[in-house]
Design a protein around this motif. Structure first.
Motif, PDB file in Angstrom:
ATOM      1  N   TYR A   1      -7.810 -15.575  -4.351  1.00  0.00           N
ATOM      2  CA  TYR A   1      -8.083 -16.502  -5.446  1.00  0.00           C
ATOM      3  C   TYR A   1      -6.825 -17.189  -5.932  1.00  0.00           C
ATOM      4  O   TYR A   1      -5.715 -16.766  -5.642  1.00  0.00           O
TER       5      TYR A   1
ATOM      6  N   ILE B   1      -5.267 -11.692  -7.894  1.00  0.00           N
ATOM      7  CA  ILE B   1      -6.200 -10.607  -8.168  1.00  0.00           C
ATOM      8  C   ILE B   1      -5.834  -9.359  -7.381  1.00  0.00           C
ATOM      9  O   ILE B   1      -5.973  -9.314  -6.161  1.00  0.00           O
TER      10      ILE B   1
ATOM     11  N   TYR C   1      -5.757  -4.774  -7.943  1.00  0.00           N
ATOM     12  CA  TYR C   1      -6.121  -3.678  -8.839  1.00  0.00           C
ATOM     13  C   TYR C   1      -4.899  -3.298  -9.651  1.00  0.00           C
ATOM     14  O   TYR C   1      -3.869  -2.921  -9.086  1.00  0.00           O
TER      15      TYR C   1
ATOM     16  N   GLN D   1     -10.899 -11.813 -15.831  1.00  0.00           N
ATOM     17  CA  GLN D   1     -11.394 -12.976 -15.095  1.00  0.00           C
ATOM     18  C   GLN D   1     -12.490 -12.566 -14.119  1.00  0.00           C
ATOM     19  O   GLN D   1     -12.395 -11.516 -13.492  1.00  0.00           O
TER      20      GLN D   1
ATOM     21  N   ALA E   1     -13.039 -13.426 -11.260  1.00  0.00           N
ATOM     22  CA  ALA E   1     -12.544 -13.247  -9.893  1.00  0.00           C
ATOM     23  C   ALA E   1     -12.310 -11.776  -9.566  1.00  0.00           C
ATOM     24  O   ALA E   1     -12.485 -11.350  -8.424  1.00  0.00           O
ATOM     25  N   TYR E   2     -11.939 -10.974 -10.587  1.00  0.00           N
ATOM     26  CA  TYR E   2     -11.722  -9.548 -10.350  1.00  0.00           C
ATOM     27  C   TYR E   2     -13.007  -8.874  -9.883  1.00  0.00           C
ATOM     28  O   TYR E   2     -13.003  -8.078  -8.954  1.00  0.00           O
TER      29      TYR E   2
ATOM     30  N   GLN F   1     -15.550 -10.325  -8.480  1.00  0.00           N
ATOM     31  CA  GLN F   1     -15.887 -10.816  -7.140  1.00  0.00           C
ATOM     32  C   GLN F   1     -15.070 -10.113  -6.077  1.00  0.00           C
ATOM     33  O   GLN F   1     -15.584  -9.725  -5.030  1.00  0.00           O
ATOM     34  N   ALA F   2     -13.772  -9.953  -6.358  1.00  0.00           N
ATOM     35  CA  ALA F   2     -12.895  -9.281  -5.398  1.00  0.00           C
ATOM     36  C   ALA F   2     -13.393  -7.865  -5.137  1.00  0.00           C
ATOM     37  O   ALA F   2     -13.444  -7.412  -3.989  1.00  0.00           O
ATOM     38  N   ALA F   3     -13.795  -7.189  -6.201  1.00  0.00           N
ATOM     39  CA  ALA F   3     -14.299  -5.823  -6.049  1.00  0.00           C
ATOM     40  C   ALA F   3     -15.594  -5.825  -5.241  1.00  0.00           C
ATOM     41  O   ALA F   3     -15.812  -4.963  -4.389  1.00  0.00           O
TER      42      ALA F   3
END
Lengths: 354, 288
Positions: free
Chosen positions: A80, A84, A86, B179, B181-182, B184-186
């Motif tokens: 993104y 992003i 963890y 956000q 996007a977090y 979605q990333a997960a």
């Protein structure tokens, strides 16, 4: 391997975010989605990934209909604009996370993470947490996470937009190399025409939820099918003016500048598109023609000079090499390289095709 | 270069100085003064040294109320923090539900403390209160004015009702700042709901949660009005938390010296716990 969108449409309420779109992306290609903000790049990517369902239409992957299949079941990864990662995982754990979840063996994880980390120059900071890293390193970590998975589809949503200029240049050069030997389809969304040119591959120009043109990047750039595609793929913005052609002679409607054109097109009125770098303070090419201008804005950006000028009712931008200092209000002479003119008919379609 | 010397600017500091002096420094120093002396009224004082401090620190009464205080604070934190997070997680993120939920959540926080106490007192009365009467009608032997267990239960329920909203609102703000996007990333990684909570939501809420725990600790540790109105510290001394006990000693028995010593000890305990807790929570932040 291929990813095909068949008549994909996305509506939210009464608004249409993506107009019916059909596009086929082939194996081992980098595909740039080029368009301004709100052009639908992100929505299109989310549909490709399976994060979002199309209102109508189908998505086929490797000859299989995957419309409505959950993102977890598809083998894809995404990077993104925001970095992003963890937050309380180390860089190593972050890169390893897609593998740990799918239950890959520890030895293999170690080896694969090590390889990707080296590729992205992260080996020295595997034990750090994301917020101890610079923006560039955080985005490298996110990229590494996307790469380590060996996905069939890698989606990059403006990955360089939040980086400062130097880091952006650096990463932009590396990106195409990273994907060179990978067996996957890469989709790269950007607002910057220069990104598309640098990355190469294929480009799709987008405007207001429509794919305007899709093809090899240089082809789309040099031979835009229509005026919209040319506008999207031009930064600084393309200069547009109306002209009349009779025989070999061409003339602007708004002034007396004339030139000979070898374009094999009928007599009549056309619109021409001139990219800023084809109007310069010095002569370029064998068929350049002079135009007078009154300087409105003069900007220096590194080794290039941007001069906005007016000629009668025309309001144009020129881009020259070197530092060309001009004063605002000054009358100046500029030269247009007529060989590079793009001629569009009344329906905005390119007519001097090849 | 010659600097002009003009010390008149100091005059501007005077209002703050006076305010802080009367607001904090002078009352605190009065308490410190009392804590080292014995008085029998008429402005007659006798120096006692650290006698009151020793007496308080060794007294069983203080140990008991301190123990009750820690138990109470511990229990309500244990309930309110997870409950607050859980409610925040289920609250809608957009649409008309957002303002409705936020207003409903803020309601208990707007009610004055003594009103909360009075409300719960009437609500829980075994003969006429809705809660008390219903419980007894269902066959439970419930009487918060006579049975210590019931008194504790009611006090805790009241505090949870009154203050969980604060944790909810803070957690909700923390969650909303993540956000999309977090998530979605997960999702792309194939992370479970629990993993998303554990590795994205919880770390991202860390700062607001630290704040929530600190606020709830301090507030509940100094709780006075609500249990005073609800149970008055009873039955017996079973719900006499530190501040209730302190007021009893200072105003009920007029033991100014021991009460002042107890105030200072109380103050240092709050300060110490907050300091330790804050440093523990922020340890990782400092490293980066």
């Amino acid at each position: 391997m291929s990813l095909e969108l068949k008549n994909v449409e996305k509506k939210v309420g009464i608004e249409t975010h993506i107009h019916p779109t059909s596009i086929k992306l082939e194996k081992n290609t980098i595909n740039v989605l080029l368009g301004s903000t709100l052009a639908g790049k992100t929505t299109l990517m989310q549909i490709m990934a399976g994060l979002d369902k199309p209102t109508s239409g189908e998505i086929w992957f490797n000859g299989k209909n995957v419309t409505g299949m959950k993102v977890q079941k598809r083998n894809c990864s995404m990077v993104y604009q925001q970095f992003i990662n963890y937050p309380n995982y180390t860089v190593y754990e972050n890169i390893a996370s897609p593998l740990t979840i799918t239950g890959v063996k520890n030895n293999e994880i170690k080896q694969r993470v090590g390889k990707v980390a080296e590729l992205l120059k992260l080996s020295a900071m595997l034990n750090k947490k994301p917020d101890e890293l610079s923006g560039g390193q955080q985005q490298r970590t996110a990229l590494a996470r996307a790469l380590v998975k060996d996905s069939d589809l890698i989606l990059l949503d403006e990955p360089l937009a939040n980086l400062d200029f130097k880091l952006r240049e650096e990463l932009r050069e590396e990106l195409p190399k990273l994907f060179e030997d990978r067996d996957c389809i890469v989709v790269y969304a950007t607002t910057e025409p220069s990104d598309a040119l640098m990355i190469g591959g294929n480009t799709a120009t987008l405007l207001e939820g429509k794919v305007i043109q899709y093809g090899k990047t240089l082809e789309v750039y040099n031979r835009p099918e229509n005026l919209i595609s040319a506008k999207v793929f031009s930064d600084p913005p393309m200069n547009i003016a109306e002209i009349t052609k009779s025989g070999d002679n061409c003339k602007f409607t708004d002034n007396d500048v004339q030139w000979k054109s070898s374009a094999k097109i009928k007599d009549g009125t056309y619109k021409i598109g001139i990219r800023p770098h084809n109007i310069t303070t010095y002569k370029e090419g064998n068929n350049s023609v002079e135009i007078n201008g009154k300087v409105q804005i003069s900007e220096l950006s590194g080794s290039e000079s941007l001069i906005h000028f007016t000629n009668g009712s025309l309001n144009w931008v020129s881009l020259s090499n070197g530092t060309q200092q001009k004063n605002v209000g000054e009358d100046t002479k500029l030269y247009m390289n007529t060989d590079e003119f793009l001629y569009f008919d009344q329906n905005n379609r390119l007519v001097n095709n090849g | 270069m010659n600097k002009t010397i003009n010390q008149k600017a100091w005059y501007f500091v005077i209002p703050v100085f006076v305010l802080v002096a009367f607001n904090a420094a002078i009352p605190l120093m009065t308490v410190v003064n009392y804590s080292f002396q014995e008085t029998f009224g008429n402005n007659v004082f006798a120096w006692e040294g650290t006698r009151w401090f020793k007496q308080i620190l060794l007294s069983e009464r203080f140990h008991a109320s301190l123990g009750r205080q820690f138990a109470f604070t511990f229990i309500i934190l244990l309930i309110q923090i997870p409950l607050g997070i859980a409610i925040a997680l289920t609250m809608p993120k957009k649409g008309w539900g957002v303002p409705v939920c936020l207003i409903l959540m803020s309601m208990p926080l707007l009610i004055p403390w003594n009103v909360v106490g009075a409300m719960w007192n009437i609500f829980a009365l075994p003969d006429i209160g809705f809660l008390g009467h219903s419980l007894n009608a269902m066959g439970f032997d419930y009487n918060f004015t006579q049975q210590p267990g019931d008194a504790w239960l009611t006090t805790i329920l009241m505090d949870v009702w009154h203050w969980t909203s604060l944790v909810v609102l803070l957690s909700y703000a923390g969650l909303n700042s993540i956000q999309p996007a977090y998530y979605q990333a997960a999702e792309i990684d194939g992370a479970s709901r629990w993993a998303t909570f554990r590795y994205i939501e919880l770390p991202k809420m860390k700062k607001v949660l630290t704040l929530a725990i600190l606020l709830r600790f301090m507030d509940s540790f100094m709780i006075y009005t609500e249990p005073f109105v609800l149970t008055g510290g009873g039955p017996g001394n079973t719900t006499a938390f530190l501040s209730i006990d302190l007021v009893k000693m200072a105003l009920g028995q007029f033991d100014l010296g021991p009460a002042a010593a107890m105030s200072l000890i109380y103050f240092f305990i709050v300060l110490l716990v907050c300091w330790v807790f804050y440093n523990l929570m922020m340890k990782n932040e400092a490293q980066s």
